[in-house]
Design a protein around this motif. Structure first.
Motif, short mmCIF file in Angstrom:
data_model
loop_
_atom_site.label_atom_id
_atom_site.label_comp_id
_atom_site.label_asym_id
_atom_site.label_seq_id
_atom_site.Cartn_x
_atom_site.Cartn_y
_atom_site.Cartn_z
N SER A 38 25.39 -53.18 -12.28
CA SER A 38 25.74 -53.77 -10.99
C SER A 38 24.86 -53.09 -9.94
O SER A 38 24.18 -52.12 -10.22
N GLU A 49 19.01 -56.89 -18.98
CA GLU A 49 18.58 -56.14 -17.79
C GLU A 49 17.99 -57.12 -16.79
O GLU A 49 17.66 -58.26 -17.13
N ASN A 95 30.83 -51.47 -10.81
CA ASN A 95 31.74 -51.46 -9.66
C ASN A 95 31.33 -52.43 -8.56
O ASN A 95 30.15 -52.74 -8.43
N ASN A 137 22.05 -45.59 -16.84
CA ASN A 137 22.61 -44.32 -17.34
C ASN A 137 23.72 -44.52 -18.35
O ASN A 137 23.75 -43.88 -19.39
N ILE A 138 24.67 -45.39 -18.01
CA ILE A 138 25.79 -45.61 -18.93
C ILE A 138 25.28 -46.29 -20.19
O ILE A 138 25.65 -45.93 -21.31
N VAL A 156 32.65 -52.93 -16.23
CA VAL A 156 32.53 -51.52 -15.87
C VAL A 156 31.87 -51.38 -14.50
O VAL A 156 32.24 -50.53 -13.69
#
Ligand code: NAI
Length: 330
Positions: free
Chosen positions: A89, A42, A131, A15-16, A129
């Motif tokens: 992540s 990816e 988490n 998404n980001i 970014v």
């Protein structure tokens, strides 16, 4: 013409990634005269979706975009990169404990750190970014001993932006009137957006918004829980605003700071009594030749100190759990 800046983005089909890549390629991250090459990374199950994203990048006919590499191979993905934006992540799934998540992602960031160490430019700058971004960043840094520690960052700029808008809306001023707002600590609901040192139209924020109860008991938790509120409203986690904050973070690090400071997580050397050796959010400033430093001389009151300590205690605990699982030493 400048040679292209090469940027690796992990989780590029997520998404980001979908909100971020087009802004990099259009010139919003490095400016309208700076060509860019994208290394899109990816995992295997994401490679089909990544192909579609790369097709859309082609279809934008961006004049600044010189090359798009699509890969699940980290040595290829991080080869000669100037920036590594570590977005991908593993999300927490049902039944997964927090410790499991730290361990699973820890392994990923060990691998990425090593690959960055061995294949990226020595001047690479790394922004984490994905988490838990602070601890993931620390693990990547530890795994890349040949890259200077000061080239590793984790992102709290989204929290800063969220906090600025909340204060601007409360005060009824345009958001750019809110300055000098540092988010301290972990990128988690325990973070502390320090309203005491914030300025609104160059006045103390607490002189403009005099309702301290609102600041402590509405503003702080609203910022801390904003991620969850977005998920509740949108049915998906913040992506466009997170991508926007990545653009802001890189721009901040590339631009001499005019007045004030910005929030970014860096390796603590013990500034402001934060525990040395964790990646924690601090106020930083970039000088005219592009070096950053932690801004000195900010006065923290006892309330602020207690909030920051609680958030940093959480980071110490995360480090203990993750390092324990990975066999890393402090
Ligand atoms: P997403 O689930 O839509 O996309 C993640 C992508 O990463 C997927 O395409 C997945 O295949 C890929 N991926 C997973 N493991 C990977 C690996 N080892 N190497 C390369 N790619 C990998 O998630 P979204 O919404 O894009 O968010 C990404 C991360 O950013 C999440 O961890 C999220 O919690 C975090 N985040 C952080 C924020 C911050 O302020 N620091 C704000 C918002 C999100």
């Amino acid at each position: 013409k400048n040679p292209p800046i090469r940027v690796a983005v992990t989780g590029a089909a997520g998404n980001i990634g979908y909100a971020l890549l087009f802004r990099i390629a259009s010139g919003q991250m490095f400016g309208p005269d700076q060509p860019v090459a994208l290394n899109l990374i990816e995992i295997e199950p994401g490679m089909d979706a990544l192909k579609g994203v790369a097709m859309e990048l082609d279809d934008c006919a961006f004049p600044l975009l010189t090359e798009v590499v699509q890969t699940s191979d980290l040595s290829e993905g991080f080869k000669d990169v100037d920036w590594a934006l570590l977005v991908g992540s593993v999300p927490r799934k049902q039944g997964m404990e927090r410790a499991d998540l730290l361990g699973i992602n820890g392994k990923v960031f060990v691998g990425q750190g090593k690959a960055i160490n061995d294949h990226a430019k020595k001047s690479v700058r790394v922004v984490v970014v994905g988490n838990p971004c602070n601890t993931n960043c620390l693990i990547a840094m530890k795994s890349a001993p040949d890259i200077p520690d000061e080239q590793f960052f984790a992102m709290t700029r989204l929290d800063e932006n969220r906090a600025k808008t909340q204060l601007a809306q409360k005060a009824g001023v345009p958001v750019q009137e809110v300055t000098e707002l540092c988010v301290w600590g972990n990128h988690s609901p325990t973070m502390f957006p320090d309203f005491y040192n914030t300025k609104i139209s160059r006045q103390k924020a607490t002189d403009v918004i005099t309702d301290e109860d609102w600041l402590k008991n509405t503003f702080v938790p609203t910022v801390g829980k904003r991620g969850a509120a977005i998920i509740a409203a949108r049915g998906a986690s913040s992506a466009a605003s997170a991508a926007n904050a990545v653009v802001d973070t890189v721009c901040d690090l590339n631009t001499p700071t005019r007045g004030g400071f910005h929030s970014v997580c860096v390796l603590s050397k013990g500034e402001y009594d934060t525990p040395a050796g964790i990646i924690t959010s601090l106020p930083i400033k970039v000088d005219a030749v592009g070096n950053w430093r932690v801004v000195e001389g900010i006065q923290l009151n006892d309330y602020a100190k207690a909030q920051i300590k609680a958030s940093n205690d959480e980071l110490l605990e995360e480090r203990k759990v993750a390092f324990g699982q990975l066999g890393l030493s402090v």
